[in-house]
Design a protein around this motif. Structure first.
Motif, PDB file in Angstrom:
ATOM      1  N   MET A  40     -45.319  55.883   3.595  1.00 24.13           N
ATOM      2  CA  MET A  40     -45.465  54.481   3.226  1.00 24.13           C
ATOM      3  C   MET A  40     -46.697  53.841   3.857  1.00 24.13           C
ATOM      4  O   MET A  40     -46.973  52.655   3.618  1.00 24.13           O
ATOM      5  N   SER A  41     -47.420  54.592   4.702  1.00 25.33           N
ATOM      6  CA  SER A  41     -48.697  54.147   5.292  1.00 25.33           C
ATOM      7  C   SER A  41     -48.554  52.847   6.076  1.00 25.33           C
ATOM      8  O   SER A  41     -49.385  51.937   5.970  1.00 25.33           O
ATOM      9  N   ILE A  42     -47.496  52.757   6.869  1.00 19.58           N
ATOM     10  CA  ILE A  42     -47.287  51.592   7.716  1.00 19.58           C
ATOM     11  C   ILE A  42     -47.530  52.022   9.159  1.00 19.58           C
ATOM     12  O   ILE A  42     -46.746  52.789   9.727  1.00 19.58           O
ATOM     13  N   THR A  43     -48.612  51.570   9.756  1.00 22.16           N
ATOM     14  CA  THR A  43     -48.980  51.978  11.108  1.00 22.16           C
ATOM     15  C   THR A  43     -47.921  51.576  12.118  1.00 22.16           C
ATOM     16  O   THR A  43     -47.484  52.379  12.941  1.00 22.16           O
ATOM     17  N   LYS A  44     -47.463  50.355  12.035  1.00 20.64           N
ATOM     18  CA  LYS A  44     -46.400  49.873  12.920  1.00 20.64           C
ATOM     19  C   LYS A  44     -45.060  50.184  12.233  1.00 20.64           C
ATOM     20  O   LYS A  44     -44.429  49.328  11.616  1.00 20.64           O
ATOM     21  N   PHE A  45     -44.628  51.440  12.361  1.00 21.53           N
ATOM     22  CA  PHE A  45     -43.483  51.889  11.568  1.00 21.53           C
ATOM     23  C   PHE A  45     -42.200  51.186  11.967  1.00 21.53           C
ATOM     24  O   PHE A  45     -41.242  51.165  11.185  1.00 21.53           O
ATOM     25  N   TRP A  46     -42.118  50.638  13.186  1.00 23.18           N
ATOM     26  CA  TRP A  46     -40.894  49.964  13.615  1.00 23.18           C
ATOM     27  C   TRP A  46     -40.837  48.499  13.146  1.00 23.18           C
ATOM     28  O   TRP A  46     -39.984  47.744  13.592  1.00 23.18           O
ATOM     29  N   GLU A  47     -41.719  48.125  12.244  1.00 21.43           N
ATOM     30  CA  GLU A  47     -41.655  46.788  11.672  1.00 21.43           C
ATOM     31  C   GLU A  47     -40.252  46.560  11.099  1.00 21.43           C
ATOM     32  O   GLU A  47     -39.800  47.282  10.210  1.00 21.43           O
ATOM     33  N   TYR A  77     -38.665  49.046   8.369  1.00 18.79           N
ATOM     34  CA  TYR A  77     -37.957  50.224   8.863  1.00 18.79           C
ATOM     35  C   TYR A  77     -36.446  50.125   8.679  1.00 18.79           C
ATOM     36  O   TYR A  77     -35.792  51.080   8.238  1.00 18.79           O
ATOM     37  N   ILE A  78     -35.853  48.969   9.004  1.00 22.16           N
ATOM     38  CA  ILE A  78     -34.397  48.839   8.959  1.00 22.16           C
ATOM     39  C   ILE A  78     -33.837  49.038   7.552  1.00 22.16           C
ATOM     40  O   ILE A  78     -32.833  49.737   7.382  1.00 22.16           O
ATOM     41  N   PRO A  79     -34.433  48.451   6.493  1.00 24.50           N
ATOM     42  CA  PRO A  79     -33.894  48.733   5.154  1.00 24.50           C
ATOM     43  C   PRO A  79     -33.940  50.209   4.784  1.00 24.50           C
ATOM     44  O   PRO A  79     -33.023  50.711   4.126  1.00 24.50           O
ATOM     45  N   VAL A  80     -34.984  50.916   5.221  1.00 20.81           N
ATOM     46  CA  VAL A  80     -35.082  52.343   4.916  1.00 20.81           C
ATOM     47  C   VAL A  80     -33.964  53.118   5.610  1.00 20.81           C
ATOM     48  O   VAL A  80     -33.296  53.967   5.002  1.00 20.81           O
ATOM     49  N   VAL A  81     -33.737  52.838   6.891  1.00 23.33           N
ATOM     50  CA  VAL A  81     -32.665  53.519   7.623  1.00 23.33           C
ATOM     51  C   VAL A  81     -31.312  53.216   6.996  1.00 23.33           C
ATOM     52  O   VAL A  81     -30.453  54.104   6.867  1.00 23.33           O
ATOM     53  N   GLY A  82     -31.102  51.967   6.589  1.00 25.76           N
ATOM     54  CA  GLY A  82     -29.835  51.607   5.960  1.00 25.76           C
ATOM     55  C   GLY A  82     -29.594  52.373   4.668  1.00 25.76           C
ATOM     56  O   GLY A  82     -28.471  52.845   4.414  1.00 25.76           O
ATOM     57  N   MET A  83     -30.618  52.518   3.847  1.00 29.15           N
ATOM     58  CA  MET A  83     -30.460  53.280   2.609  1.00 29.15           C
ATOM     59  C   MET A  83     -30.215  54.758   2.884  1.00 29.15           C
ATOM     60  O   MET A  83     -29.418  55.417   2.200  1.00 29.15           O
ATOM     61  N   LEU A  84     -30.891  55.298   3.884  1.00 25.39           N
ATOM     62  CA  LEU A  84     -30.673  56.708   4.233  1.00 25.39           C
ATOM     63  C   LEU A  84     -29.242  56.940   4.703  1.00 25.39           C
ATOM     64  O   LEU A  84     -28.605  57.933   4.321  1.00 25.39           O
ATOM     65  N   CYS A  85     -28.723  56.041   5.536  1.00 25.94           N
ATOM     66  CA  CYS A  85     -27.340  56.187   6.013  1.00 25.94           C
ATOM     67  C   CYS A  85     -26.350  56.116   4.860  1.00 25.94           C
ATOM     68  O   CYS A  85     -25.416  56.919   4.774  1.00 25.94           O
ATOM     69  N   ASP A  93     -38.811  40.812  16.587  1.00 27.81           N
ATOM     70  CA  ASP A  93     -39.855  41.821  16.342  1.00 27.81           C
ATOM     71  C   ASP A  93     -39.976  42.787  17.520  1.00 27.81           C
ATOM     72  O   ASP A  93     -41.061  43.157  17.949  1.00 27.81           O
ATOM     73  N   SER A  94     -38.826  43.233  18.021  1.00 34.80           N
ATOM     74  CA  SER A  94     -38.807  44.138  19.174  1.00 34.80           C
ATOM     75  C   SER A  94     -38.452  45.547  18.720  1.00 34.80           C
ATOM     76  O   SER A  94     -37.471  45.732  17.986  1.00 34.80           O
ATOM     77  N   PRO A  95     -39.217  46.561  19.141  1.00 37.88           N
ATOM     78  CA  PRO A  95     -38.863  47.943  18.763  1.00 37.88           C
ATOM     79  C   PRO A  95     -37.526  48.393  19.335  1.00 37.88           C
ATOM     80  O   PRO A  95     -36.834  49.213  18.740  1.00 37.88           O
ATOM     81  N   TRP A  96     -37.126  47.849  20.498  1.00 37.86           N
ATOM     82  CA  TRP A  96     -35.833  48.215  21.074  1.00 37.86           C
ATOM     83  C   TRP A  96     -34.688  47.643  20.251  1.00 37.86           C
ATOM     84  O   TRP A  96     -33.640  48.295  20.099  1.00 37.86           O
ATOM     85  N   ALA A  97     -34.875  46.431  19.729  1.00 37.32           N
ATOM     86  CA  ALA A  97     -33.852  45.861  18.851  1.00 37.32           C
ATOM     87  C   ALA A  97     -33.735  46.657  17.556  1.00 37.32           C
ATOM     88  O   ALA A  97     -32.630  46.890  17.046  1.00 37.32           O
ATOM     89  N   VAL A  98     -34.867  47.103  17.040  1.00 36.28           N
ATOM     90  CA  VAL A  98     -34.853  47.932  15.831  1.00 36.28           C
ATOM     91  C   VAL A  98     -34.155  49.259  16.103  1.00 36.28           C
ATOM     92  O   VAL A  98     -33.350  49.740  15.280  1.00 36.28           O
ATOM     93  N   ALA A  99     -34.437  49.860  17.262  1.00 35.40           N
ATOM     94  CA  ALA A  99     -33.769  51.114  17.621  1.00 35.40           C
ATOM     95  C   ALA A  99     -32.258  50.916  17.756  1.00 35.40           C
ATOM     96  O   ALA A  99     -31.459  51.768  17.334  1.00 35.40           O
TER      97      ALA A  99
END
Length: 347
Positions: free
Chosen positions: A123-130, A134-142, A67-73
């Motif tokens: 999507m109204s998610i305050t902690k957007f780097w969850e 977040y990762i599934p959304v980025v994967g679909m966009l790519c 659950d690290s934002p750096w790992a998500v980045a």
């Protein structure tokens, strides 16, 4: 009271995956029967799918636990980097100088801002780097953006090589490179966005898309899943358009230089290693070479397995054809007046 037919806790094993792989086997048989020539490609693609998803599943599980934002980045950058690698190395039949950094920039400039803004506000998610959000959304966009970038760049480079006379005529009459290349750019972007438009037009009436299906299977209500699919589709449309515009515009700026000259010497259809801009400056030449060798080894293995597997069918067909030929030859001998004993025996 829970529904007795609920399957939320059903554990999927590799046996389930193997059973589903049987559908690929059906496609291989179909390819052999109709002589499509895509049996080996299907097996290679299916093997890549299994290996890649297994690695991603293991990696994402670790990221979800930290659950690290750096790992998500890091995962977001890795997805864009691998998407760029797929575009430049595997998908594009034509390439231009400095294509890798330009495509990487286009993907990052489209997927990252749209995913952050979209997840946070749409999507109204305050902690957007969850990670799970977040990762599934980025994967679909790519995944969606790759197709648009490949189509737009390929179309522009093809037009610049095959129909350069029209652009040269505009340039000769004093038009800038922007004015001369605008018709080609418009056509390229229109073609790149057409699949996304067609996909949006049939959602809900003809097809139930994967994101909505996954949300329903995950336990969400149908209404929430439908709204989530709408949001994701709008993300995909915006990301594809932005990445296609950036990459196509840079391609035109490379092919037509600042002196308004068409530079076909910067368009390549040959091997990636012969580029004036070598990927070695990015430290990727070794990775590309290993990737090609591994892919060729997998293809050779799959081809040998495929030939061994379908060889039995071919031998049966040969025996059937030889038997049929013998019968036809015997009939011809009898027609010419030869005796039954003089005719060759059936095989």
């Amino acid at each position: 009271m829970g529904s007795p037919s609920s399957n939320e806790d059903v554990e999927l094993t590799w046996l389930n995956v193997a059973l589903a792989f049987g559908f690929i086997t059906f496609n291989v048989i179909f390819s052999y029967v109709f002589d499509l020539g895509v049996g080996v490609s299907l097996l290679v693609a299916a093997t890549r799918c299994v290996v890649q998803l297994a690695i991603v599943g293991t990696l994402l599980q670790k990221v979800f636990e930290t659950d690290s934002p750096w790992a998500v980045a890091g995962i977001a950058f890795l997805l864009n980097f691998m998407g760029t690698f797929e575009i430049v190395v595997n998908k594009s039949k034509k390439r231009h100088q400095n294509m890798f950094p330009s495509v990487l920039f286009s993907l990052l400039a489209s997927t990252i801002p749209i995913s952050i803004i979209g997840v946070r506000f749409a999507m109204s998610i305050t902690k957007f780097w969850e990670p799970s959000q977040y990762i599934p959304v980025v994967g679909m966009l790519c995944g969606s953006t790759i197709n648009g970038v490949v189509v737009s760049i390929t179309y522009i480079l093809k037009e610049m090589q095959e129909n350069r006379d029209r652009v040269e005529m505009y340039l000769a009459f004093g038009a800038s490179r922007t004015e001369a290349c605008k018709p080609i750019l418009v056509d390229a972007l229109r073609i790149a966005l057409t699949p996304t438009i067609n996909q949006m037009s049939v959602l809900g009436i003809i097809s139930i898309p994967g994101m909505m299906t996954g949300a329903i299977l995950g336990g969400s209500s149908v209404e929430r899943a439908a709204k989530l699919q709408m949001i994701i589709m709008f993300f995909l449309s915006a990301s594809t358009a932005l990445a296609s515009i950036c990459s196509a515009w840079y391609a035109i700026s490379v092919v037509v230089d600042s002196d308004h000259r068409i530079r076909q010497d910067k368009i390549y259809s040959k091997s990636l290693y012969d580029f004036p801009f070598s990927l070695s400056s990015w430290g990727l030449s070794t990775i590309v070479g290993l990737w090609h060798r591994m892919r060729n080894a997998i293809r050779r293995t799959m081809r040998s397995v495929y030939k061994t597997w379908v060889g039995g069918f071919g031998k049966k067909d040969d025996r059937a054809r030889s038997g049929s030929g013998a019968r036809e030859e015997r009939a011809g001998l009898l027609e010419r007046g030869l005796s039954y004993e003089e005719s060759p025996p059936l095989g």
